[in-house]
Design an enzyme around this catalytic site. Structure first.
Site, PDB file in Angstrom:
ATOM      1  N   SER A 154      39.108 -28.829  -1.207  1.00  0.00           N
ATOM      2  CA  SER A 154      37.690 -28.907  -0.823  1.00  0.00           C
ATOM      3  C   SER A 154      37.612 -29.293   0.646  1.00  0.00           C
ATOM      4  O   SER A 154      38.574 -29.858   1.198  1.00  0.00           O
ATOM      5  CB  SER A 154      37.001 -29.992  -1.666  1.00  0.00           C
ATOM      6  N   TYR A 167      36.233 -38.291  -6.210  1.00  0.00           N
ATOM      7  CA  TYR A 167      36.409 -36.863  -5.897  1.00  0.00           C
ATOM      8  C   TYR A 167      37.095 -36.689  -4.540  1.00  0.00           C
ATOM      9  O   TYR A 167      38.080 -35.946  -4.409  1.00  0.00           O
ATOM     10  CB  TYR A 167      35.034 -36.188  -5.890  1.00  0.00           C
TER      11      TYR A 167
HETATM   12  P1  NAD Z   1      32.784 -25.309 -12.080  1.00  0.00           P
HETATM   13  O1  NAD Z   1      32.226 -26.542 -12.703  1.00  0.00           O
HETATM   14  O2  NAD Z   1      32.117 -24.019 -12.361  1.00  0.00           O
HETATM   15  O3  NAD Z   1      34.322 -25.137 -12.398  1.00  0.00           O
HETATM   16  C1  NAD Z   1      35.180 -26.166 -12.809  1.00  0.00           C
HETATM   17  C2  NAD Z   1      35.956 -25.651 -13.991  1.00  0.00           C
HETATM   18  O4  NAD Z   1      36.949 -26.617 -14.379  1.00  0.00           O
HETATM   19  C3  NAD Z   1      35.053 -25.433 -15.222  1.00  0.00           C
HETATM   20  O5  NAD Z   1      35.240 -24.112 -15.681  1.00  0.00           O
HETATM   21  C4  NAD Z   1      35.557 -26.445 -16.216  1.00  0.00           C
HETATM   22  O6  NAD Z   1      35.466 -26.001 -17.565  1.00  0.00           O
HETATM   23  C5  NAD Z   1      37.001 -26.607 -15.786  1.00  0.00           C
HETATM   24  N1  NAD Z   1      37.607 -27.853 -16.267  1.00  0.00           N
HETATM   25  C6  NAD Z   1      37.047 -29.090 -16.279  1.00  0.00           C
HETATM   26  N2  NAD Z   1      37.910 -29.960 -16.833  1.00  0.00           N
HETATM   27  C7  NAD Z   1      39.023 -29.264 -17.165  1.00  0.00           C
HETATM   28  C8  NAD Z   1      40.251 -29.610 -17.779  1.00  0.00           C
HETATM   29  N3  NAD Z   1      40.499 -30.873 -18.144  1.00  0.00           N
HETATM   30  N4  NAD Z   1      41.162 -28.638 -17.984  1.00  0.00           N
HETATM   31  C9  NAD Z   1      40.919 -27.347 -17.609  1.00  0.00           C
HETATM   32  N5  NAD Z   1      39.763 -26.963 -17.026  1.00  0.00           N
HETATM   33  C10 NAD Z   1      38.832 -27.917 -16.809  1.00  0.00           C
HETATM   34  O7  NAD Z   1      32.774 -25.601 -10.506  1.00  0.00           O
HETATM   35  P2  NAD Z   1      33.519 -24.821  -9.321  1.00  0.00           P
HETATM   36  O8  NAD Z   1      32.703 -25.026  -8.132  1.00  0.00           O
HETATM   37  O9  NAD Z   1      33.873 -23.448  -9.723  1.00  0.00           O
HETATM   38  O10 NAD Z   1      34.836 -25.713  -9.133  1.00  0.00           O
HETATM   39  C11 NAD Z   1      36.134 -25.167  -9.113  1.00  0.00           C
HETATM   40  C12 NAD Z   1      36.988 -25.938  -8.126  1.00  0.00           C
HETATM   41  O11 NAD Z   1      36.471 -25.756  -6.821  1.00  0.00           O
HETATM   42  C13 NAD Z   1      37.018 -27.445  -8.366  1.00  0.00           C
HETATM   43  O12 NAD Z   1      38.329 -27.943  -8.152  1.00  0.00           O
HETATM   44  C14 NAD Z   1      36.077 -27.973  -7.299  1.00  0.00           C
HETATM   45  O13 NAD Z   1      36.386 -29.304  -6.933  1.00  0.00           O
HETATM   46  C15 NAD Z   1      36.362 -27.003  -6.186  1.00  0.00           C
HETATM   47  N6  NAD Z   1      35.329 -26.940  -5.157  1.00  0.00           N
HETATM   48  C16 NAD Z   1      34.096 -26.445  -5.418  1.00  0.00           C
HETATM   49  C17 NAD Z   1      33.156 -26.387  -4.401  1.00  0.00           C
HETATM   50  C18 NAD Z   1      31.770 -25.834  -4.595  1.00  0.00           C
HETATM   51  O14 NAD Z   1      30.954 -25.925  -3.678  1.00  0.00           O
HETATM   52  N7  NAD Z   1      31.446 -25.238  -5.726  1.00  0.00           N
HETATM   53  C19 NAD Z   1      33.477 -26.848  -3.125  1.00  0.00           C
HETATM   54  C20 NAD Z   1      34.741 -27.360  -2.898  1.00  0.00           C
HETATM   55  C21 NAD Z   1      35.674 -27.389  -3.916  1.00  0.00           C
END
Ligand code: NAD
Length: 269
Positions: A154, A167
């Site tokens: 991130s 986080y």
């Molecule tokens: P999201 O909530 O759609 O995706 C997260 C996924 O992780 C979900 O599908 C959830 O079911 C899964 N998950 C949660 N606990 C789990 C576990 N114990 N085992 C397996 N899967 C599990 O959100 P996203 O934005 O798609 O996030 C994906 C990644 O991107 C994360 O690591 C998040 O920190 C990172 N991220 C997102 C953003 C953003 O702006 N959306 C920015 C920076 C980083």
């Protein structure tokens, strides 16, 4: 530049939604067989829908339930995938959660839950992936590398984030995990990199984009003036998974519309 991931098997954790779903679609479009991981029964329908989109478009894959914070489940996921497809070539360490709280009110459960999925989950999956890459060795018909790991970190691996200490700490730690693995296994021709997204429109941050007011406030942090989409991350994941990026190892690549140029200084500070 033509990129093909044909005959390569990719595990994408947390792939029933958001960025993981987007990466799964992009990798499958490039020819990879994708393992769409999801954590609990409740996410099965969403994971199946991601798989259907992929197979309807001619792609290949399966869904697989596994909580990445649980060692026994991660070990079994890798064993089962190797038994079914012969190996694993690409790991996308994407699963992540938030449990936000003011620091003095943050419970140990909130801390442990976030570190457990975001950091320990990435450790467990990377360990099993590297063991499999080493076991298999190089197969140059597919890739000049033994394997590729992409950590989804991130912008908060470098931007501190008030009321999100768990986080931000997990993402800062991913940087050192990634660089250490890249250093330790470069000689084995295993590449390890991180993608550091800025604001991407997914369920994890709905509250930051679901009304015009909050979206405008978010856009004030993004010089490129749009929110990112899972496809933006998918495109980069395909490149980093392919031999087109063979000389990239140990890198954190920020994909954030310029967020880390610190928009608030754009008028001279
Ligand atoms: P999201 O909530 O759609 O995706 C997260 C996924 O992780 C979900 O599908 C959830 O079911 C899964 N998950 C949660 N606990 C789990 C576990 N114990 N085992 C397996 N899967 C599990 O959100 P996203 O934005 O798609 O996030 C994906 C990644 O991107 C994360 O690591 C998040 O920190 C990172 N991220 C997102 C953003 C953003 O702006 N959306 C920015 C920076 C980083």
């Amino acid at each position: 530049m033509e990129i093909s991931l044909k005959n390569q098997v990719a595990i994408i954790t947390g792939a029933s939604s958001g960025i993981g779903a987007g990466i799964s679609k992009s990798l499958a479009e490039s020819g990879a067989t994708v393992v769409i991981n999801y954590p609990f029964e409740v996410s099965k329908i969403a994971a199946d829908a991601v798989l259907k989109t992929i197979t309807d478009a001619g792609g290949k894959g399966i869904t697989y339930m596994c909580d990445v914070s649980k060692e026994d489940q991660v070990v079994k996921m890798f064993q089962d995938v190797v038994a079914q497809f012969g190996t694993v070539d690409i790991l996308i360490n994407n699963a992540g959660i938030q449990k936000d709280a003011k620091f003095t009110e943050m419970t140990l459960d909130q801390w442990n839950a976030v570190i457990g999925v975001n950091l320990t989950g990435q450790f467990l999956c990377a360990r099993e992936a590297i063991k499999e890459f080493l076991r298999r060795g190089i197969d140059e018909t597919k890739s000049v590398a033994k394997g590729k790991i992409i950590h989804i970190s991130s912008v908060h691996e470098i931007i501190p984030w008030a009321q999100h200490a768990n986080y931000a700490a997990s993402k800062g730690a991913i940087r050192m995990l990634m660089q250490t693995l890249a250093q330790e296994y470069a000689g084995e021709k295993i590449r390890v990199n991180s993608i550091c997204p800025g604001a991407i429109q997914t369920p994890i941050n709905t509250a930051a984009w679901d009304t015009p007011e909050v979206l405008n406030s978010l856009l004030s942090l993004i010089p490129y003036n749009r929110i990112g989409q899972p496809k933006d991350i998918g495109n980069l994941a395909v490149f980093l998974s392919s031999d087109a990026s063979d000389y990239i190892n140990g890198a954190s690549i920020f994909i954030d519309g310029g967020m880390t140029t610190f928009e608030s200084f754009s008028t001279g500070g």
